[in-house]
Motif scaffolding. Structure first.
Motif, PDB file in Angstrom:
ATOM      1  N   ILE A 190     -10.768  -1.206   1.273  1.00 23.44           N
ATOM      2  CA  ILE A 190     -11.688  -0.281   1.943  1.00 23.44           C
ATOM      3  C   ILE A 190     -11.447  -0.402   3.444  1.00 23.44           C
ATOM      4  N   PHE A 191     -11.079   0.717   4.058  1.00 24.96           N
ATOM      5  CA  PHE A 191     -10.774   0.736   5.491  1.00 24.96           C
ATOM      6  C   PHE A 191     -11.640   1.793   6.169  1.00 24.96           C
ATOM      7  N   TYR A 192     -12.207   1.445   7.296  1.00 28.32           N
ATOM      8  CA  TYR A 192     -13.053   2.400   8.017  1.00 28.32           C
ATOM      9  C   TYR A 192     -12.756   2.285   9.509  1.00 28.32           C
ATOM     10  N   GLY A 193     -13.395   3.141  10.295  1.00 23.96           N
ATOM     11  CA  GLY A 193     -13.085   3.156  11.713  1.00 23.96           C
ATOM     12  C   GLY A 193     -11.722   3.767  11.985  1.00 23.96           C
ATOM     13  N   ILE A 194     -11.241   4.599  11.050  1.00 22.91           N
ATOM     14  CA  ILE A 194      -9.945   5.267  11.215  1.00 22.91           C
ATOM     15  C   ILE A 194     -10.147   6.482  12.128  1.00 22.91           C
ATOM     16  N   PRO A 195      -9.410   6.582  13.226  1.00 23.28           N
ATOM     17  CA  PRO A 195      -9.610   7.675  14.190  1.00 23.28           C
ATOM     18  C   PRO A 195      -9.428   9.054  13.570  1.00 23.28           C
ATOM     19  N   PRO A 196     -10.160  10.057  14.052  1.00 24.37           N
ATOM     20  CA  PRO A 196     -10.070  11.415  13.500  1.00 24.37           C
ATOM     21  C   PRO A 196      -8.710  12.065  13.703  1.00 24.37           C
ATOM     22  N   SER A 197      -7.902  11.557  14.622  1.00 27.04           N
ATOM     23  CA  SER A 197      -6.562  12.103  14.854  1.00 27.04           C
ATOM     24  C   SER A 197      -5.548  11.592  13.842  1.00 27.04           C
ATOM     25  N   THR A 198      -5.933  10.611  13.048  1.00 27.36           N
ATOM     26  CA  THR A 198      -5.028  10.001  12.063  1.00 27.36           C
ATOM     27  C   THR A 198      -4.974  10.828  10.787  1.00 27.36           C
ATOM     28  N   THR A 199      -3.769  11.071  10.288  1.00 23.97           N
ATOM     29  CA  THR A 199      -3.614  11.854   9.048  1.00 23.97           C
ATOM     30  C   THR A 199      -2.679  11.181   8.045  1.00 23.97           C
ATOM     31  N   SER A 200      -2.420   9.887   8.232  1.00 24.03           N
ATOM     32  CA  SER A 200      -1.552   9.173   7.296  1.00 24.03           C
ATOM     33  C   SER A 200      -1.850   7.679   7.344  1.00 24.03           C
ATOM     34  N   ALA A 201      -1.411   6.987   6.305  1.00 23.92           N
ATOM     35  CA  ALA A 201      -1.571   5.539   6.235  1.00 23.92           C
ATOM     36  C   ALA A 201      -0.332   4.948   5.587  1.00 23.92           C
ATOM     37  N   THR A 202       0.139   3.839   6.124  1.00 23.68           N
ATOM     38  CA  THR A 202       1.293   3.145   5.565  1.00 23.68           C
ATOM     39  C   THR A 202       0.918   1.698   5.259  1.00 23.68           C
ATOM     40  N   ASN A 203       1.812   1.004   4.602  1.00 24.03           N
ATOM     41  CA  ASN A 203       1.570  -0.403   4.287  1.00 24.03           C
ATOM     42  C   ASN A 203       1.368  -1.219   5.562  1.00 24.03           C
ATOM     43  N   PHE A 209       0.861  -1.179   0.000  1.00 28.15           N
ATOM     44  CA  PHE A 209       0.000   0.000   0.000  1.00 28.15           C
ATOM     45  C   PHE A 209       0.903   1.236   0.000  1.00 28.15           C
ATOM     46  N   PRO A 210       0.686   2.187  -0.908  1.00 24.52           N
ATOM     47  CA  PRO A 210       1.538   3.386  -0.932  1.00 24.52           C
ATOM     48  C   PRO A 210       1.262   4.276   0.280  1.00 24.52           C
ATOM     49  N   GLU A 211       2.296   4.870   0.825  1.00 26.47           N
ATOM     50  CA  GLU A 211       2.106   5.776   1.949  1.00 26.47           C
ATOM     51  C   GLU A 211       1.245   6.959   1.507  1.00 26.47           C
ATOM     52  N   LEU A 212       0.249   7.297   2.322  1.00 26.04           N
ATOM     53  CA  LEU A 212      -0.647   8.403   2.024  1.00 26.04           C
ATOM     54  C   LEU A 212      -0.699   9.362   3.204  1.00 26.04           C
ATOM     55  N   ARG A 213      -0.889  10.640   2.888  1.00 27.51           N
ATOM     56  CA  ARG A 213      -1.047  11.666   3.917  1.00 27.51           C
ATOM     57  C   ARG A 213      -2.189  12.583   3.515  1.00 27.51           C
ATOM     58  N   TRP A 214      -2.944  13.031   4.507  1.00 25.88           N
ATOM     59  CA  TRP A 214      -4.079  13.900   4.200  1.00 25.88           C
ATOM     60  C   TRP A 214      -4.258  14.986   5.250  1.00 25.88           C
ATOM     61  N   SER A 215      -5.072  15.967   4.879  1.00 30.59           N
ATOM     62  CA  SER A 215      -5.400  17.064   5.780  1.00 30.59           C
ATOM     63  C   SER A 215      -6.876  16.986   6.125  1.00 30.59           C
ATOM     64  N   GLY A 232     -11.046  13.684  -0.269  1.00 31.56           N
ATOM     65  CA  GLY A 232      -9.967  14.030  -1.184  1.00 31.56           C
ATOM     66  C   GLY A 232      -9.567  12.779  -1.942  1.00 31.56           C
ATOM     67  N   GLN A 233      -8.847  12.957  -3.026  1.00 32.40           N
ATOM     68  CA  GLN A 233      -8.428  11.790  -3.795  1.00 32.40           C
ATOM     69  C   GLN A 233      -7.023  11.961  -4.343  1.00 32.40           C
ATOM     70  N   TRP A 234      -6.382  10.814  -4.542  1.00 32.00           N
ATOM     71  CA  TRP A 234      -5.080  10.769  -5.210  1.00 32.00           C
ATOM     72  C   TRP A 234      -5.139   9.616  -6.182  1.00 32.00           C
ATOM     73  N   ILE A 235      -4.695   9.852  -7.411  1.00 35.90           N
ATOM     74  CA  ILE A 235      -4.762   8.827  -8.455  1.00 35.90           C
ATOM     75  C   ILE A 235      -3.361   8.325  -8.779  1.00 35.90           C
ATOM     76  N   GLY A 236      -3.200   7.016  -8.706  1.00 36.92           N
ATOM     77  CA  GLY A 236      -1.961   6.377  -9.135  1.00 36.92           C
ATOM     78  C   GLY A 236      -2.240   5.582 -10.399  1.00 36.92           C
ATOM     79  N   THR A 237      -1.310   5.582 -11.340  1.00 37.92           N
ATOM     80  CA  THR A 237      -1.511   4.843 -12.589  1.00 37.92           C
ATOM     81  C   THR A 237      -0.489   3.711 -12.696  1.00 37.92           C
ATOM     82  N   TRP A 238      -0.861   2.686 -13.438  1.00 34.28           N
ATOM     83  CA  TRP A 238       0.098   1.598 -13.664  1.00 34.28           C
ATOM     84  C   TRP A 238      -0.362   0.717 -14.808  1.00 34.28           C
ATOM     85  N   GLU A 239       0.596   0.311 -15.634  1.00 33.91           N
ATOM     86  CA  GLU A 239       0.351  -0.595 -16.754  1.00 33.91           C
ATOM     87  C   GLU A 239       1.253  -1.806 -16.620  1.00 33.91           C
TER      88      GLU A 239
END
Length: 210
Positions: free
Chosen positions: A105-118, A69-75, A198-205
């Motif tokens: 699909i992940f839910y129940g992520i605490p409101p204090s969380t602003t990033s996700a890693t593998n 899973f790619p590292e993601l960060r959000w505001s 918000g969204q982030w798009i990654g592409t791959w072929e």
């Protein structure tokens, strides 16, 4: 190259016009009718701006064949108090008309969380039917029954878009039967609760086999 690879490439090429199921994206469901446009930022520092290519270790070319899973960060959104985040990844370019497949699909992520890693999205290692990650988030299994599955588009079908969404909710989902939750019922459960996304798009072929 094997004959099988040529056959796969030919089939992928034949179905290459079938793609672009944007109208079926989860953000086109009634849950997002009041906020049709993103009002949050979502970034993938390792890959670059939205539209960047995912790295091979994020895909089926990874050593485990599943992909990280790619590292993601959000505001946080500027609208209301966040009670829970939902994180989604889906492929909008499947070679099947009108079909969108979720990779995670992940839910129940605490409101204090602003990033996700593998590491955050791995199964917690307990009961296989305990759909909880190491970070304590809940997840809806994908078609392979896992929390997350990296890109594996058909050979010859061209580049696919893997859209990652972060969704902020003003109320927790708290489903009564989480084991029966799926993409559709999740969207229904989010209706009236979305205050930002918000969204982030990654592409791959898929490349030619070596």
């Amino acid at each position: 190259m094997s004959i099988l690879a040529y056959v796969q490439y030919g089939l992928g090429k034949a179905f290459s016009p079938i793609r672009g199921h944007d109208s079926k994206a989860i953000t086109k469901t009634p849950a997002f009718k009041d906020i049709p446009q993103p009002n949050m930022t979502l970034e993938a520092p390792e890959c670059g701006p939205s539209g960047s290519k995912l790295l091979d270790h994020h895909t089926c070319l990874a050593k485990d064949g599943k992909g990280d899973f790619p590292e993601l960060r959000w505001s946080a959104p500027g609208l209301g108090d966040v009670k829970e985040y939902v994180l989604i990844c889906e492929d909008l370019d499947l070679p099947i008309p009108g079909l969108v497949m979720h990779h995670g699909i992940f839910y129940g992520i605490p409101p204090s969380t602003t990033s996700a890693t593998n590491a955050d999205v791995q199964h917690n290692g307990k009961d296989a039917k305990d759909y909880v990650t190491t970070a304590g988030w809940k997840y809806i299994p994908n078609m392979m029954g896992s929390p997350y599955l990296g890109p594996a588009p058909p050979l010859g079908h061209g580049s696919h878009r893997y859209v990652f969404y972060i969704v902020a909710l003003k109320e927790p989902l708290d489903p009564e039967q989480p084991e029966k939750l799926n993409r559709q019922t999740l969207a229904e459960a989010m209706t009236g609760k979305v205050i930002g996304w918000g969204q982030w798009i990654g592409t791959w072929e898929r490349p030619w086999p070596r």
